[in-house]
Design a protein around this motif. Structure first.
Motif: not given
Length: 292
Positions: A196-224
């Protein structure tokens, strides 16, 4: 190559692919060791790209999803090594031949126990693709961009409090969370990372922007998990690189099998240049680009 290309038919093109496999077998172990040492896993990238043609006389060219007359080049990379490529007729399925290429060209190069991470775009969000990787016990991540596929994943996290999200950027402009969903006709529930992102560059967004990624692992940190998947963009550049650096954007022949041979020879050239990087140059020169 010139007139040599006109001699190719379906059988001799297959023979040329066997030459490509032989060359890959010679350099792939060094490439694999380099990436596992550097990243602790082996990045594998599947993707296809349009090969645009002009004129009506290119055999088996057709209008593809973009509206352009084209061939379709489907590729697989291990790191920045072009290990599999097939020039297909125009208007082919964007994932055409993925299984045959993985099983014949890629899997034999990777010893059991090597940690693989395959990155793919939304075209590979398919039950049969996921099941193949699960059976192979190779990790993977797939971009999910189709709104119909994203909807049930986002519905699972709808209304969750802000503290359920984990910041994955130090400036707090992007967060992530796990979501779970079993697509229709799939055998089991799948794991997704939603960002979930709240910025487009330096511009704040009125609604957050979502991206969805299918993953095979849950034992790694989300950031990784997000970082590993987004490295796909670097491998997309590895795919574009040979097309630009070796001038492969435009097929030279009217005959379909001749053009298949041309792109197989282009792949051979890329492999030989990678071999030069690994055999004759310092480790610091093992970059994506081959033109320098």
């Amino acid at each position: 190559m010139g007139e040599y290309l006109t001699l190719f038919d379906a059988n001799t093109v297959k023979a040329l692919y066997s030459v490509v496999r032989t060359l890959c077998q010679q350099i792939a172990p060094e490439v694999i060791n380099h990436f596992v040492e550097q990243k602790e896993y082996l990045p594998v990238f599947l993707d296809g790209t349009e090969i645009e043609v002009t004129g009506r006389y290119f055999e088996q060219a057709d209008v593809g999803y973009s509206g352009n007359r084209q061939y379709w080049l489907h590729n697989i990379f291990i790191g920045h090594l072009w290990v599999s490529g097939r020039l297909n007729p125009g208007a082919s399925d964007v994932c055409i031949g993925w299984k045959e290429q993985l099983e014949n060209d890629v899997a034999p190069l990777i010893e059991q126990g090597i940690p693989v991470w395959a990155r793919m775009d939304n075209a590979y969000y398919r039950k049969e693709v996921v099941e193949w990787f699960e059976q192979k016990q190779w990790d993977f991540s797939v971009s999910v961009t189709n709104s119909n596929n994203c909807r049930p994943v986002l519905e699972c996290i709808e209304g969750l409090p802000d503290h359920a999200w984990t910041a994955i950027r130090s400036d707090g402009t992007e967060e992530a969370i796990f979501s779970y969903h079993q697509p229709a006709n799939w055998q089991r529930e799948q794991t997704y990372v939603v960002t979930r992102r709240w910025h487009d560059g330096k511009q704040w967004l009125i609604e957050p922007r979502y991206c969805v990624i299918l993953v095979s692992r849950t034992d790694l940190p989300l950031k990784e998990l997000v970082r590993r998947h987004r490295e796909k963009q670097g491998q997309e550049n590895a795919q574009k690189g040979p097309l630009i650096d070796l001038d492969l954007h435009h097929p030279p022949c009217k005959k379909y099998h001749a053009n298949q041979a041309f792109y197989a020879c282009g792949q051979i050239a890329q492999i030989l240049l990678r071999a030069l990087q690994y055999r004759a140059l310092p480790k610091s020169e093992r970059q994506h680009g081959i033109r320098p």
